[in-house]
Structure formats: structure tokens, C-alpha cells
Design a protein around this motif. Structure first.
Motif, PDB file in Angstrom:
ATOM      1  N   ASP A  99      71.816  34.847  10.326  1.00 35.97           N
ATOM      2  CA  ASP A  99      71.052  35.182   9.127  1.00 35.97           C
ATOM      3  C   ASP A  99      69.887  34.216   8.909  1.00 35.97           C
ATOM      4  O   ASP A  99      69.072  34.423   8.000  1.00 35.97           O
ATOM      5  N   THR A 100      69.813  33.175   9.709  1.00 36.07           N
ATOM      6  CA  THR A 100      68.735  32.199   9.584  1.00 36.07           C
ATOM      7  C   THR A 100      67.389  32.865   9.814  1.00 36.07           C
ATOM      8  O   THR A 100      67.165  33.515  10.837  1.00 36.07           O
ATOM      9  N   ALA A 101      66.482  32.714   8.839  1.00 36.88           N
ATOM     10  CA  ALA A 101      65.165  33.347   8.903  1.00 36.88           C
ATOM     11  C   ALA A 101      64.375  32.962   7.659  1.00 36.88           C
ATOM     12  O   ALA A 101      64.927  32.375   6.718  1.00 36.88           O
ATOM     13  N   VAL A 102      63.109  33.310   7.671  1.00 33.17           N
ATOM     14  CA  VAL A 102      62.324  33.288   6.441  1.00 33.17           C
ATOM     15  C   VAL A 102      62.509  34.648   5.770  1.00 33.17           C
ATOM     16  O   VAL A 102      62.345  35.689   6.419  1.00 33.17           O
ATOM     17  N   TYR A 103      62.871  34.614   4.511  1.00 33.52           N
ATOM     18  CA  TYR A 103      63.120  35.839   3.749  1.00 33.52           C
ATOM     19  C   TYR A 103      61.934  36.122   2.838  1.00 33.52           C
ATOM     20  O   TYR A 103      61.479  35.226   2.101  1.00 33.52           O
ATOM     21  N   PHE A 104      61.465  37.366   2.890  1.00 35.57           N
ATOM     22  CA  PHE A 104      60.317  37.803   2.111  1.00 35.57           C
ATOM     23  C   PHE A 104      60.730  38.918   1.168  1.00 35.57           C
ATOM     24  O   PHE A 104      61.486  39.816   1.555  1.00 35.57           O
ATOM     25  N   CYS A 105      60.211  38.892  -0.053  1.00 35.24           N
ATOM     26  CA  CYS A 105      60.347  40.082  -0.888  1.00 35.24           C
ATOM     27  C   CYS A 105      59.038  40.861  -0.828  1.00 35.24           C
ATOM     28  O   CYS A 105      57.969  40.300  -0.557  1.00 35.24           O
ATOM     29  N   ALA A 106      59.145  42.155  -1.067  1.00 32.07           N
ATOM     30  CA  ALA A 106      57.998  43.044  -0.955  1.00 32.07           C
ATOM     31  C   ALA A 106      58.086  44.130  -2.018  1.00 32.07           C
ATOM     32  O   ALA A 106      59.181  44.526  -2.429  1.00 32.07           O
ATOM     33  N   ALA A 107      56.916  44.609  -2.445  1.00 34.95           N
ATOM     34  CA  ALA A 107      56.834  45.638  -3.484  1.00 34.95           C
ATOM     35  C   ALA A 107      56.059  46.834  -2.970  1.00 34.95           C
ATOM     36  O   ALA A 107      55.028  46.688  -2.296  1.00 34.95           O
ATOM     37  N   ASP A 108      56.566  48.001  -3.305  1.00 31.78           N
ATOM     38  CA  ASP A 108      55.948  49.262  -2.896  1.00 31.78           C
ATOM     39  C   ASP A 108      55.753  50.130  -4.132  1.00 31.78           C
ATOM     40  O   ASP A 108      56.722  50.476  -4.806  1.00 31.78           O
ATOM     41  N   TYR A 109      54.490  50.491  -4.406  1.00 34.74           N
ATOM     42  CA  TYR A 109      54.205  51.373  -5.537  1.00 34.74           C
ATOM     43  C   TYR A 109      54.638  52.773  -5.133  1.00 34.74           C
ATOM     44  O   TYR A 109      53.887  53.529  -4.528  1.00 34.74           O
ATOM     45  N   ASN A 110      55.877  53.078  -5.449  1.00 34.80           N
ATOM     46  CA  ASN A 110      56.541  54.204  -4.797  1.00 34.80           C
ATOM     47  C   ASN A 110      57.284  55.053  -5.800  1.00 34.80           C
ATOM     48  O   ASN A 110      57.947  54.530  -6.695  1.00 34.80           O
ATOM     49  N   PHE A 111      57.148  56.380  -5.646  1.00 37.84           N
ATOM     50  CA  PHE A 111      57.890  57.286  -6.511  1.00 37.84           C
ATOM     51  C   PHE A 111      58.750  58.252  -5.707  1.00 37.84           C
ATOM     52  O   PHE A 111      59.189  59.267  -6.205  1.00 37.84           O
ATOM     53  N   GLY A 112      58.995  57.889  -4.450  1.00 35.49           N
ATOM     54  CA  GLY A 112      59.808  58.750  -3.593  1.00 35.49           C
ATOM     55  C   GLY A 112      60.901  57.957  -2.920  1.00 35.49           C
ATOM     56  O   GLY A 112      61.432  57.002  -3.492  1.00 35.49           O
ATOM     57  N   THR A 113      61.213  58.336  -1.705  1.00 36.78           N
ATOM     58  CA  THR A 113      62.245  57.642  -0.939  1.00 36.78           C
ATOM     59  C   THR A 113      61.812  56.207  -0.675  1.00 36.78           C
ATOM     60  O   THR A 113      60.684  55.961  -0.247  1.00 36.78           O
ATOM     61  N   VAL A 114      62.698  55.278  -0.923  1.00 34.82           N
ATOM     62  CA  VAL A 114      62.359  53.870  -0.733  1.00 34.82           C
ATOM     63  C   VAL A 114      62.345  53.559   0.761  1.00 34.82           C
ATOM     64  O   VAL A 114      63.268  53.905   1.492  1.00 34.82           O
ATOM     65  N   ALA A 115      61.272  52.901   1.190  1.00 37.91           N
ATOM     66  CA  ALA A 115      61.025  52.706   2.618  1.00 37.91           C
ATOM     67  C   ALA A 115      61.786  51.501   3.165  1.00 37.91           C
ATOM     68  O   ALA A 115      62.180  50.590   2.430  1.00 37.91           O
ATOM     69  N   THR A 116      61.949  51.508   4.495  1.00 37.20           N
ATOM     70  CA  THR A 116      62.571  50.383   5.185  1.00 37.20           C
ATOM     71  C   THR A 116      61.626  49.732   6.186  1.00 37.20           C
ATOM     72  O   THR A 116      62.028  48.800   6.881  1.00 37.20           O
ATOM     73  N   THR A 117      60.403  50.212   6.267  1.00 36.22           N
ATOM     74  CA  THR A 117      59.448  49.649   7.216  1.00 36.22           C
ATOM     75  C   THR A 117      58.458  48.744   6.504  1.00 36.22           C
ATOM     76  O   THR A 117      57.957  49.084   5.422  1.00 36.22           O
ATOM     77  N   PRO A 118      58.128  47.603   7.089  1.00 34.71           N
ATOM     78  CA  PRO A 118      57.213  46.663   6.427  1.00 34.71           C
ATOM     79  C   PRO A 118      55.864  47.277   6.086  1.00 34.71           C
ATOM     80  O   PRO A 118      55.281  46.953   5.040  1.00 34.71           O
TER      81      PRO A 118
END
Length: 125
Positions: free
Chosen positions: A90-109
Motif C-alpha cells: 500500500d506504500t505510495a503517494v495518495y492523491f484525492c481528486a474531484a470530478d464535476y460529475n452527475f453520472g457514473t463515478v469514474a475510476t480513471t484519472p
């Protein structure tokens, strides 16, 4: 425009827990689906978890399912990632991200509009 600031990373032993937070400022937080990604050295950015605008829907990568929990508090403009039973992988840099989204929530950066600067999580064996 949305500004995202992650916190809560650190060094932990395998089997331990951490809770990451991502504080958002700017436009209405509840208009954004949110996600956590991670990136280990020499590897591509990897999806970890996402959550819909009001928190009613979540999704997880298989590698973290059952160990990590994503949640959000729209009153506090904050999204969280509770990480339990941590493993060295699990070691990594963790990033949060925001998507202006009104549909299916995405899994791609590439689907996400705004990113935080990242917080380092290191799990020792």
C-alpha cells in the motif's frame, strides 16, 4: 475551481491503520464526485476508491476492498479514506481528486478535473 489539500499520511507498520483527509475549498463541494488514487515509484497512478456526490455510492479497487473505506462530509467539505490492515504494497503517494460529475463515478484519472498535491503513505514490514 476547486482546491484540494490532503493530510494524514505517514509511516505505519504493516497491519496498522491511517486515516487520510482531503479538504476542499472553492466551488460547491457537493457538486463533485470524489476519489482517491495512489502512485508508487515507477508505477502508474492507480484507482483506490471513489464516492458519489452525496455519498450514496462507493467503489473500491479489488486490492483494497474490505480494508479501506471512503466517506465524505459535505458540511465540512472533506473526503476521508480510512485505511486498515495496511500492507507494504500500500506504500505510495495518495492523491484525492474531484470530478464535476452527475453520472457514473469514474475510476480513471483522466476523468477527474482537480487534484491535490498528494500525501505519502509508507507501510513498513
Amino acid at each position: 475551481q476547486v482546491q484540494l489539500v490532503e493530510s494524514g499520511g505517514g509511516l505505519v507498520q504493516a497491519g496498522g491503520s491511517l486515516r487520510l483527509s482531503c479538504a476542499a475549498s472553492g466551488r460547491t463541494f457537493s457538486s463533485y464526485a470524489m476519489a482517491w488514487f495512489r502512485q508508487a515509484p515507477g508505477k502508474e497512478r492507480q484507482f483506490v476508491a471513489n464516492i458519489s456526490r452525496r455519498g450514496g455510492s462507493t467503489a473500491y479497487a479489488d486490492s483494497v476492498k474490505g480494508r479501506f473505506t471512503i466517506s465524505r462530509d459535505n458540511a465540512k467539505n472533506t473526503v476521508y479514506l480510512q485505511m486498515n490492515s495496511l500492507k507494504p504494497e500500500d506504500t505510495a503517494v495518495y492523491f484525492c481528486a474531484a470530478d464535476y460529475n452527475f453520472g457514473t463515478v469514474a475510476t480513471t484519472p483522466s476523468s477527474y478535473d482537480y487534484w491535490g498535491q498528494g500525501t505519502q503513505v509508507t507501510v513498513s514490514s
